[in-house]
Design an enzyme around this catalytic site. Structure first.
Site, PDB file in Angstrom:
ATOM      1  N   ASP B 323       0.827  -1.212   0.000  1.00  0.00           N
ATOM      2  CA  ASP B 323       0.000   0.000   0.000  1.00  0.00           C
ATOM      3  C   ASP B 323       0.859   1.259   0.000  1.00  0.00           C
ATOM      4  OD1 ASP B 323       0.869  -0.841   2.574  1.00  0.00           O
ATOM      5  OD2 ASP B 323      -0.363   0.744   3.450  1.00  0.00           O
ATOM      6  N   GLU B 324       0.217   2.360  -0.337  1.00  0.00           N
ATOM      7  CA  GLU B 324       0.786   3.701  -0.186  1.00  0.00           C
ATOM      8  C   GLU B 324       2.217   3.804  -0.708  1.00  0.00           C
ATOM      9  OE1 GLU B 324      -1.439   5.698   3.538  1.00  0.00           O
ATOM     10  OE2 GLU B 324       0.147   4.314   4.116  1.00  0.00           O
ATOM     11  N   VAL B 325       2.442   3.372  -1.926  1.00  0.00           N
ATOM     12  CA  VAL B 325       3.796   3.424  -2.470  1.00  0.00           C
ATOM     13  C   VAL B 325       3.991   4.748  -3.226  1.00  0.00           C
ATOM     14  CG1 VAL B 325       5.488   2.297  -3.922  1.00  0.00           C
ATOM     15  CG2 VAL B 325       3.814   0.927  -2.647  1.00  0.00           C
TER      16      VAL B 325
END
Lengths: 530, 530
Positions: B323-325
């Site tokens: 997530d949230e890369v």
């Protein structure tokens, strides 16, 4: 006293030895190196480490289950946070500590007020490790020594063994005050037995020794009183009650940890819940407190309660409350106002009459008495000389109490009330019970202090983090010699943070130091820096 | 199914029986009478009580320490909050339950995903009490039955014995979803082993069965990885670390309670702390995340971690995050941007490349994969078919995931993130994982849900009260058949508050229901009304 410190200070040590002086490490460096809370009277340490043998055991000729149980609890606690999975055969025998030898002078294991709590703990040098030694006058002193020893043990992440670093150690220790209390309040919220037990466990880690149990108040009456079996009808609900056996369990559990239980009934002002079971204790149905001073039944019930108490609560003292009495119901209720006139009393005289009569009942059951300070402020010279006055309203009262020759417990609300969330740990730490008391004889009359965890917003969900770490700050104030206390609380921040992390490692929900009481962490970070 | 209720409803019962109808108690009545959380699939009860014999014991032919240990723990838990001090010879004219007879069909005590968790519990009528009966396919079903039995036991303040009231009972039960998770986060704050164990204990009380251990993140790397021994240099401090033996202990402790551990590494985005020990995992010293996609060493380390994981974490799944890369460091760091060009990838293709390559590494170690939903949102059709997509961003994602044929775990942040303190227990309760999914085959692809206790403001001091009671509300959503769930959460307030008081009685710091998450009591009062 020998002081050995790690390499950084080695040059200093050598210089000191050369000059033939005993080395006095400054308290600041001691606070950085010695992670013991509360700080002992005297500590010396070296710079080598010892491993605890896999079958680290107790060696003693003292015969009492209390010591054995305490040793086993200590072992369980130091093994809680990591799995010991070392290959012991690979470790050098020479560095293995086989056990703890405990020597206790007095065979008496009765816990009583002002018992000798001193101990001496020696962990040998790595050349001849074998056994650590703990000496104490009483088993309760030895219990404190075990707590200190537990704080010397650390998990070594390389060897996967528990170790005592900075050996050899010689610690000589005893408390500054004989009364080191924490109040809990089971009237505003019922606290289940496991919650109370965990509070007791955590008290023992900080060497507090009195659990002041404010059992009953206006809101609820949770305790069974066999003499007056309807009293606990005043509980919040049928399941939010303590049986006599439950209360006895609390006393016994605490005693095994060197902690006395001070039971309180707070009369006549904080007792509305008594009238649920016995409405005649109320002045009237519409005016329900304080307890009816004109009714003989009121004093019969108090006598019954204290008689039952004396079978469970074996502490020398009982707390009779006496604070915040609003006597208006006494004058507005016709039968009481008539009684007052008949006996030629005004309201404040009736208050005095009530308190003194309750005191006499407590004395008749063998108790000495603790009363909140209003009783002293209003008629101090009439109080039984066996009274200990419990300060709470503010600073300066202890001075007057001890000047009058009575004993005093300090709990000034601006500094030692845990429900005051805006009082920081630094303020708890800095609160000095002997402020402005210089006369030695008068100083001795301050038997100690107590931090108070009033229960209006406290239940089983938030009690631990509201108590800790602030109560620990006060615990050091009450244990450690005045001269070893930090003049500026900032000096002990690191050591206290270490203790609060230790509490977390033991499953106690101690809150971060940063911020107000009961604060949640402000953001991600190491326990040691929050 | 027989339904017996107390006197107040007896007339109704008689009427129903006369008319020959099966008696269906409305769910509202059941919520008021049956204080079991989560509510079982089917419950029938009577109106008499049985005492538990003083030597209440386990009778079984099943040979596994797991059952014995669980039975003994259950006995300890039900005896925690009051001292049993009955005179059993005086109650012997009352019906005594001698023990619990347990029959388990499968001798296999391996815990694995999708295992049969059903059980049937029968507590007999007082005419022939002797033994209660518990039947289950697996020992883990029996463990749930023991939890249910523990909630039927109450301390009787008159007889001072544990009793089962409303006997006879017949409870037939099984979970609605096979994945019922709780996430803990040991990167933002280290959680000591005893704290994790207590969370596991409390999970078992509400029949949750997956502890999702978000071990590592940007802030710290607390776990030992033997293949790459410098990784835990990224821990906050030397003592805030878990050895392999510690992790294995967590797995074993959980397994004995029927709880699987889902281990997570969150790659490539949430992995800055990896570079403390191995700086070449960072794009550069100035731009430290995500992990360097261009570096073969990155995938060697992931392979090493997952290889080590596979020896400890035996659950079918591993969580690979994803997530949230924020890929900006990849294009701004020269050697990576060169590598991207060489391989003809833009940033988002590189993100896909990274995730899919990590998936293959996990598959090679025998794991199926859980990934956060961005991986599905960005390139769902490229994910391994063995992927379970972990929803978190919001509603409606599960629908799309199962329509594509992949499996899904629901954790939509606005309803099931425990760190969102303004999400009330009612919202946790009302969050339905199958919203808008009507196709039966697609419904089965929603394997369950998970509440997430992200650790930014969570440490050993506040984790329990931030988790409970809100996680329990979700636990019922995940366990209880849809038709038995309250349409309006208000219907279960009393039963949930009963469960939160039960947690308090067991020493778990569950917060009051009233107010937001992690709230403290607003004022004095009964646990059951707060």
């Amino acid at each position: 006293m020998r002081k050995m410190v790690s390499e950084t200070f080695f040059v200093v040590v050598v210089v000191a030895l050369v000059l033939g002086n005993s080395l006095l490490v400054s308290s600041e460096s001691e606070n950085n190196k010695v992670k013991i809370w509360p700080m002992p009277v005297s500590v010396s340490y070296g710079h080598s480490h010892l491993y605890l043998s896999n079958d680290f055991g107790l060696s003693t000729n003292y015969e009492s289950g209390i010591l054995n149980d305490a040793f086993d609890m200590m072992l369980a606690v130091i093994k809680l946070d990591h799995i010991i999975d070392a290959n012991f055969s690979a470790l050098h025998d020479s560095h293995l500590l086989q056990g703890l030898h405990v020597d206790i002078s007095s065979p008496n294991d009765q816990l009583q007020y002002d018992i000798d709590e001193s101990y001496k703990l020696m962990v040998p040098s790595s050349e001849k490790p074998a056994y650590a030694h703990l000496q104490a006058q009483t088993v309760y002193g030895a219990l404190h020594g075990l707590q200190t020893f537990s704080q010397l043990c650390h998990f070594n992440f390389t060897s996967r063994v528990l170790e005592v670093h900075m050996s050899p150690w010689t610690i000589i220790d005893h408390p500054r005050f004989s009364y080191r209390g924490l109040l809990i309040d089971t009237s505003r919220h019922y606290l289940p037995l496991p919650v109370i037990k965990k509070v007791i466990d955590s008290m023992s880690y900080a060497k507090l020794n009195v659990l002041h149990w404010h059992i009953v108040d206006s809101q609820s009456f949770p305790l069974e009183i066999r003499s007056y079996p309807k009293l606990w009808d005043g509980a919040y609900s049928p399941s939010e009650r303590y049986t006599v056996a439950d209360a006895a369990e609390v006393v016994s559990y605490a005693q095994k940890r060197g902690i006395n239980v001070l039971a309180e009934i707070d009369v006549p002002g904080h007792a509305l819940s008594w009238g649920i079971g016995y409405p005649s204790l109320w002045p009237s149905k519409d005016c329900q407190q304080p307890l009816d001073v004109s009714s003989e039944f009121t004093f019969k019930v108090i006598d019954g309660i204290l008689s039952d108490f004396s079978k469970i609560f074996k502490f020398k003292f009982v707390h009779l409350g006496g604070d915040e009495v609003n006597t208006r119901c006494w004058t507005t209720t016709p039968h009481i106002s008539k009684w007052l006139k008949k006996h030629g009393m005004n309201e404040s005289q009736a208050y005095q009459y009530f308190v003194l009569r309750a005191q006499n009942l407590a004395l008749s059951h063998g108790y000495e008495i603790i009363n909140w300070e209003e009783t002293f402020n209003d008629f101090g010279n009439k109080l039984s000389r066996k009274t200990v006055v419990h300060n709470w309203l503010g600073g300066g009262v202890a001075q007057q109490v001890v000047a009058s020759g009575l004993r005093c417990i300090v709990s000034n609300q601006d500094k030692w009330y845990l429900d005051h969330l805006d009082t920081t740990w630094q303020e708890f730490y800095a609160n000095e019970p002997l402020t402005n008391i210089t006369n030695l004889k008068q100083q001795k009359l301050v038997i100690g202090g107590e931090v108070c965890m009033w229960g209006e917003t406290i239940d089983g969900s938030d009690i631990e983090q509201t108590i800790w770490p602030r109560a620990a700050a006060a615990a050091e104030r009450l244990w450690t010699p005045y001269d070893k206390l930090a003049k500026n609380p900032r000096e002990v921040t690191g050591r206290l943070a270490h203790f609060r992390c230790l509490l977390n490692q033991r499953g106690v929900a101690a809150a971060p130091l940063a911020g107000l009481g009961r604060a949640a962490p402000e953001g991600p970070g190491s326990c040691y820096e929050q």
